[in-house]
Design a protein around this motif. Structure first.
Motif, PDB file in Angstrom:
ATOM      1  N   MET A   1      25.935  77.915  42.079  1.00  0.00           N
ATOM      2  CA  MET A   1      27.133  77.624  42.767  1.00  0.00           C
ATOM      3  C   MET A   1      27.878  76.683  41.998  1.00  0.00           C
ATOM      4  SD  MET A   1      27.380  76.456  46.672  1.00  0.00           S
ATOM      5  CE  MET A   1      28.948  76.349  47.537  1.00  0.00           C
ATOM      6  N   PRO A   2      29.508  76.698  41.851  1.00  0.00           N
ATOM      7  CA  PRO A   2      30.143  76.079  41.121  1.00  0.00           C
ATOM      8  C   PRO A   2      30.206  74.407  41.671  1.00  0.00           C
ATOM      9  CG  PRO A   2      31.443  77.412  41.908  1.00  0.00           C
ATOM     10  CD  PRO A   2      30.236  77.892  42.324  1.00  0.00           C
ATOM     11  N   SER A   3      30.179  73.350  40.736  1.00  0.00           N
ATOM     12  CA  SER A   3      30.411  72.175  41.100  1.00  0.00           C
ATOM     13  C   SER A   3      31.872  71.900  41.540  1.00  0.00           C
ATOM     14  CB  SER A   3      30.021  71.118  40.106  1.00  0.00           C
ATOM     15  OG  SER A   3      30.799  71.143  39.027  1.00  0.00           O
ATOM     16  N   GLY A   4      32.281  70.819  42.228  1.00  0.00           N
ATOM     17  CA  GLY A   4      33.342  70.373  42.567  1.00  0.00           C
ATOM     18  C   GLY A   4      34.435  70.418  41.517  1.00  0.00           C
ATOM     19  N   SER A   5      33.955  69.877  40.243  1.00  0.00           N
ATOM     20  CA  SER A   5      35.081  69.509  39.118  1.00  0.00           C
ATOM     21  C   SER A   5      35.166  71.180  38.669  1.00  0.00           C
ATOM     22  CB  SER A   5      34.325  68.697  38.070  1.00  0.00           C
ATOM     23  OG  SER A   5      33.064  69.174  37.566  1.00  0.00           O
ATOM     24  N   GLN A   6      34.120  71.876  38.697  1.00  0.00           N
ATOM     25  CA  GLN A   6      34.542  73.214  38.108  1.00  0.00           C
ATOM     26  C   GLN A   6      35.181  73.796  39.301  1.00  0.00           C
ATOM     27  OE1 GLN A   6      30.243  74.523  37.980  1.00  0.00           O
ATOM     28  NE2 GLN A   6      30.126  74.356  35.742  1.00  0.00           N
ATOM     29  N   ALA A   7      35.297  73.709  40.376  1.00  0.00           N
ATOM     30  CA  ALA A   7      36.001  74.205  41.369  1.00  0.00           C
ATOM     31  C   ALA A   7      37.529  73.825  41.117  1.00  0.00           C
ATOM     32  CB  ALA A   7      35.463  74.185  42.845  1.00  0.00           C
ATOM     33  N   GLN A   8      37.757  72.644  40.808  1.00  0.00           N
ATOM     34  CA  GLN A   8      38.936  71.986  40.656  1.00  0.00           C
ATOM     35  C   GLN A   8      39.546  72.375  39.430  1.00  0.00           C
ATOM     36  OE1 GLN A   8      38.267  67.687  40.770  1.00  0.00           O
ATOM     37  NE2 GLN A   8      38.604  67.758  43.100  1.00  0.00           N
ATOM     38  N   ALA A   9      38.768  72.594  38.227  1.00  0.00           N
ATOM     39  CA  ALA A   9      39.273  73.319  36.992  1.00  0.00           C
ATOM     40  C   ALA A   9      39.662  74.599  37.244  1.00  0.00           C
ATOM     41  CB  ALA A   9      38.102  73.380  35.894  1.00  0.00           C
ATOM     42  N   GLU A  10      39.071  75.486  38.026  1.00  0.00           N
ATOM     43  CA  GLU A  10      39.409  76.691  38.384  1.00  0.00           C
ATOM     44  C   GLU A  10      40.585  77.042  39.017  1.00  0.00           C
ATOM     45  OE1 GLU A  10      38.943  81.102  38.094  1.00  0.00           O
ATOM     46  OE2 GLU A  10      38.530  79.633  37.017  1.00  0.00           O
ATOM     47  N   VAL A  11      40.956  76.073  39.980  1.00  0.00           N
ATOM     48  CA  VAL A  11      42.156  75.933  40.779  1.00  0.00           C
ATOM     49  C   VAL A  11      43.064  75.690  39.844  1.00  0.00           C
ATOM     50  CG1 VAL A  11      43.126  74.520  42.521  1.00  0.00           C
ATOM     51  CG2 VAL A  11      41.175  75.542  43.151  1.00  0.00           C
ATOM     52  N   GLN A  12      42.858  74.545  38.982  1.00  0.00           N
ATOM     53  CA  GLN A  12      44.086  74.240  38.141  1.00  0.00           C
ATOM     54  C   GLN A  12      44.491  75.225  36.892  1.00  0.00           C
ATOM     55  OE1 GLN A  12      45.928  71.258  38.351  1.00  0.00           O
ATOM     56  NE2 GLN A  12      47.375  72.492  36.827  1.00  0.00           N
ATOM     57  N   ARG A  13      43.455  76.018  36.661  1.00  0.00           N
ATOM     58  CA  ARG A  13      43.503  77.157  35.785  1.00  0.00           C
ATOM     59  C   ARG A  13      44.324  78.262  36.294  1.00  0.00           C
ATOM     60  NH1 ARG A  13      42.129  82.189  34.584  1.00  0.00           N
ATOM     61  NH2 ARG A  13      40.790  82.212  36.395  1.00  0.00           N
ATOM     62  N   LEU A  14      44.230  78.619  37.676  1.00  0.00           N
ATOM     63  CA  LEU A  14      44.810  79.497  38.373  1.00  0.00           C
ATOM     64  C   LEU A  14      46.388  79.008  38.569  1.00  0.00           C
ATOM     65  CD1 LEU A  14      41.995  80.617  40.879  1.00  0.00           C
ATOM     66  CD2 LEU A  14      43.010  81.787  39.057  1.00  0.00           C
ATOM     67  N   ARG A  15      46.567  77.662  39.071  1.00  0.00           N
ATOM     68  CA  ARG A  15      48.014  77.326  39.227  1.00  0.00           C
ATOM     69  C   ARG A  15      48.491  77.407  37.859  1.00  0.00           C
ATOM     70  NH1 ARG A  15      46.491  71.926  42.725  1.00  0.00           N
ATOM     71  NH2 ARG A  15      46.321  72.908  44.858  1.00  0.00           N
ATOM     72  N   ASP A  16      47.962  77.025  36.751  1.00  0.00           N
ATOM     73  CA  ASP A  16      48.563  77.068  35.362  1.00  0.00           C
ATOM     74  C   ASP A  16      49.083  78.576  35.285  1.00  0.00           C
ATOM     75  OD1 ASP A  16      48.357  74.246  35.202  1.00  0.00           O
ATOM     76  OD2 ASP A  16      46.979  74.636  33.762  1.00  0.00           O
ATOM     77  N   GLN A  17      48.075  79.438  35.508  1.00  0.00           N
ATOM     78  CA  GLN A  17      48.513  81.005  35.357  1.00  0.00           C
ATOM     79  C   GLN A  17      49.550  81.367  36.278  1.00  0.00           C
ATOM     80  OE1 GLN A  17      44.986  83.469  36.283  1.00  0.00           O
ATOM     81  NE2 GLN A  17      46.017  85.119  35.160  1.00  0.00           N
ATOM     82  N   ILE A  18      49.955  80.932  37.530  1.00  0.00           N
ATOM     83  CA  ILE A  18      50.742  81.330  38.283  1.00  0.00           C
ATOM     84  C   ILE A  18      51.970  80.661  38.043  1.00  0.00           C
ATOM     85  CG2 ILE A  18      51.641  80.820  40.583  1.00  0.00           C
ATOM     86  CD1 ILE A  18      48.782  80.901  41.867  1.00  0.00           C
ATOM     87  N   ALA A  19      52.126  79.403  37.316  1.00  0.00           N
ATOM     88  CA  ALA A  19      53.227  78.844  36.949  1.00  0.00           C
ATOM     89  C   ALA A  19      53.732  79.567  35.782  1.00  0.00           C
ATOM     90  CB  ALA A  19      52.894  77.224  36.433  1.00  0.00           C
ATOM     91  N   GLN A  20      52.794  80.246  34.738  1.00  0.00           N
ATOM     92  CA  GLN A  20      53.325  80.968  33.611  1.00  0.00           C
ATOM     93  C   GLN A  20      53.960  82.322  34.012  1.00  0.00           C
ATOM     94  OE1 GLN A  20      53.467  79.917  30.524  1.00  0.00           O
ATOM     95  NE2 GLN A  20      54.543  81.966  30.041  1.00  0.00           N
TER      96      GLN A  20
END
Length: 79
Positions: A1-20
């Protein structure tokens, strides 16, 4: 199970991908709009060119008719 920081990093990665993806979509829309406007302008140019060519043919036909009429009148005067 991913940690909180890993989940936040994944959320940020997805946000960056959506922005792009949004930027890319806006660029694509702008390019399509530019091409559309270019094609509209070309259509106008082509239409005007056809109208000018048609008018030139009409002028030429009228000049030929006038010349034939002039020649006919000359022949009539000779008779």
């Amino acid at each position: 199970m991913p940690s909180g920081s890993q989940a936040q990093a994944e959320v940020q990665r997805l946000r960056d991908q959506i922005a792009q993806m949004q930027v890319s979509t806006v660029e694509q829309i702008a390019e399509v709009q530019r091409k559309y406007e270019e094609l509209q302008q070309q259509l106008i140019v082509d239409t005007v060119a056809r109208e000018v060519a048609a008018a030139a043919r009409e002028v030429e036909a009228a000049a030929m008719a006038a010349e034939q009429s002039r020649k006919y009148d000359e022949l009539q005067l000779q008779l």
